[in-house]
Design an enzyme around this catalytic site. Structure first.
Site, mmCIF file in Angstrom:
data_model
loop_
_atom_site.group_PDB
_atom_site.id
_atom_site.type_symbol
_atom_site.label_atom_id
_atom_site.label_comp_id
_atom_site.label_asym_id
_atom_site.label_seq_id
_atom_site.Cartn_x
_atom_site.Cartn_y
_atom_site.Cartn_z
ATOM 1 N N LYS A 172 22.180 1.967 -1.022
ATOM 2 C CA LYS A 172 22.538 2.925 0.021
ATOM 3 C C LYS A 172 22.417 4.358 -0.506
ATOM 4 O O LYS A 172 22.622 4.608 -1.689
ATOM 5 C CB LYS A 172 23.978 2.638 0.463
ATOM 6 N N GLY A 173 22.082 5.289 0.364
ATOM 7 C CA GLY A 173 21.991 6.683 -0.052
ATOM 8 C C GLY A 173 23.327 7.228 -0.528
ATOM 9 O O GLY A 173 24.373 6.924 0.037
ATOM 10 N N GLY A 174 23.298 8.023 -1.597
ATOM 11 C CA GLY A 174 24.497 8.685 -2.080
ATOM 12 C C GLY A 174 25.380 7.884 -3.002
ATOM 13 O O GLY A 174 26.524 8.268 -3.261
ATOM 14 N N VAL A 175 24.869 6.763 -3.531
ATOM 15 C CA VAL A 175 25.704 5.921 -4.398
ATOM 16 C C VAL A 175 25.463 6.197 -5.882
ATOM 17 O O VAL A 175 26.136 5.619 -6.740
ATOM 18 C CB VAL A 175 25.483 4.418 -4.113
ATOM 19 N N LYS A 216 22.094 6.308 -7.375
ATOM 20 C CA LYS A 216 20.928 5.567 -7.876
ATOM 21 C C LYS A 216 20.164 6.361 -8.936
ATOM 22 O O LYS A 216 19.766 5.821 -9.966
ATOM 23 C CB LYS A 216 19.976 5.227 -6.722
ATOM 24 N N THR A 217 19.955 7.651 -8.668
ATOM 25 C CA THR A 217 19.158 8.463 -9.585
ATOM 26 C C THR A 217 19.820 8.588 -10.947
ATOM 27 O O THR A 217 19.158 8.443 -11.985
ATOM 28 C CB THR A 217 18.911 9.857 -8.983
ATOM 29 N N SER A 218 21.114 8.845 -10.967
ATOM 30 C CA SER A 218 21.823 8.960 -12.248
ATOM 31 C C SER A 218 21.767 7.651 -13.017
ATOM 32 O O SER A 218 21.572 7.634 -14.238
ATOM 33 C CB SER A 218 23.278 9.367 -12.018
ATOM 34 N N ASP A 272 11.855 8.313 -4.066
ATOM 35 C CA ASP A 272 12.701 8.835 -2.995
ATOM 36 C C ASP A 272 12.136 10.182 -2.537
ATOM 37 O O ASP A 272 11.940 11.081 -3.360
ATOM 38 C CB ASP A 272 14.130 9.017 -3.520
ATOM 39 N N ASN A 311 29.535 1.775 -8.615
ATOM 40 C CA ASN A 311 29.683 3.122 -9.173
ATOM 41 C C ASN A 311 30.902 3.841 -8.563
ATOM 42 O O ASN A 311 31.417 3.448 -7.521
ATOM 43 C CB ASN A 311 28.399 3.908 -8.891
#
Length: 366
Positions: free
Chosen positions: A75-78, A80-82, A104, A303
């Site tokens: 989901k967006g904002g969880v 993922k990138t970090s 993304d 997270n």
């Protein structure tokens, strides 16, 4: 105290009184981004000893010398990138030449590494021991490249316009086929939010079906045109394109992508979520879809968990209790209960730059 891992702005807004030695947000932030992390920071790292929820078994992920692909999504904002960036740094720190790729459209890799990685080309990440390259895919540029490979076929171009995801397939094959990338043994993908990722993973089958129909139609038209010219005695034969035509090549490439996605020996999709009912439900649906596509999944990162604290913050206590309840829901979920659950804390400093990513990687990937 440092282990509370709460943002100072939250602490100020709820008049949080901390018990024991404290470490301010500014102090922590300066130590992380100044590269002066030490083992004394964050003496408590867990929610009810956070790590007890299950380790990531990073030893399994790092041990093999063969090429491995890791796709992180959710989901967006969880975060993922970090998580993806910290995994890439961890691999590189353990001697694996690594590439990390963002698919993304709202890229965050540059922000995460605190380096300019834009431009749609591979760039070297500074501050790691082994080679680490990063790429933020430029959707429009990649889409135009793949559309041009289809020649004048409007059907394929329309398909690309509607999907907008072929750029990822092209990058995957670039790393698989190109000799210049053969030395990179770990490829980490920071994927788009759930909906985009699911369309992406079904793209090879979609291509396979659509291109097969288009190819058959072209052959029928070519055969009909050849018969027509022979009736009128024209000697010039219509040359039918052989297996090397653009559509057949595109189909073959998509089949290779599908094989990469589904290879249990080389590929793993890691789901990233946060401890809320909505996020867990979406993660459950994501895993069901991945299972349908035969994409291997072993790990689930939860997270932004609040750790235990001795403070009298009622807000924190209520949130912690709710998060604990949600963790219990994971164990009851038929889609998620069989995954290795990795618990990651809510940090009171922004994870930005290689030193911070190394620190986060040590928390998650162990």
């Amino acid at each position: 105290m440092a282990a509370s891992l709460l943002l100072n702005r939250v602490s100020r807004s709820v008049s949080l009184r901390r018990v024991g030695p404290a470490l301010s947000f500014n102090s922590l932030d300066s130590q992380i981004h100044g590269g002066r992390l030490s083992g004394t920071l964050f003496p408590e790292r867990s929610l009810a000893t956070l790590a007890e929820g299950g380790a990531s078994r990073f030893d399994e992920m790092v041990s093999a010398n063969q090429r491995k692909y890791y796709l992180l999504g959710g989901k967006g904002g969880v975060g993922k990138t970090s998580c993806a960036a910290s995994l890439a740094v961890k691999f590189a720190s353990h001697g694996h030449p690594t590439i990390v790729v963002s698919t993304d459209p709202a890229h965050s890799l540059s922000d995460s590494f605190s380096q300019d990685l834009s431009g749609g080309v591979l760039k070297s990440v500074q501050g790691v021991d082994s080679p680490l390259l990063a790429l933020e895919i430029t959707p429009e540029r990649m889409k135009e490249e793949i559309k041009s490979q289809a020649g004048g076929d409007k059907s394929v171009k329309n398909m690309m316009d509607s999907m907008g995801l072929g750029m990822f397939a092209g990058e995957v094959l670039q790393f698989v086929e190109s000799p210049e990338y053969s030395r990179f043994t770990r490829i980490v993908f920071d994927t788009a939010p759930t909906g985009h990722t699911l369309r992406l993973l079904s793209l090879p089958d979609f291509y396979d079906s659509s291109i097969s129909k288009i190819t058959k139609l072209k052959k029928k038209i070519t055969a009909a045109a050849s018969a027509f010219t022979s009736v009128f005695g024209k000697k010039k034969e219509i040359q039918e394109q052989g297996p090397s035509n653009e559509l057949d090549q595109l189909k073959e490439r998509m089949e290779k992508v599908r094989n990469v996605f589904r290879d249990v020996d080389t590929t793993e999709f890691v789901i990233v979520t946060i401890p809320t009912v909505m996020a867990i439900n979406e993660s459950s649906r994501l895993h069901a879809s991945l299972r349908k596509e035969n994409v291997p999944v072993q790990r689930l990162i939860v997270n932004q968990l609040l750790p235990d604290s001795q403070s009298d913050c009622k807000f924190c206590s209520v949130r912690r209790k709710e998060q604990t309840r949600v963790l219990g829901l994971i164990q009851k979920d038929t889609e998620l209960s069989g995954l290795k659950v990795i618990q990651s804390p809510l940090l009171d400093a922004e994870i930005r730059g290689v030193p911070a990513l190394k620190f986060m990687g040590d928390l998650i990937w162990k």
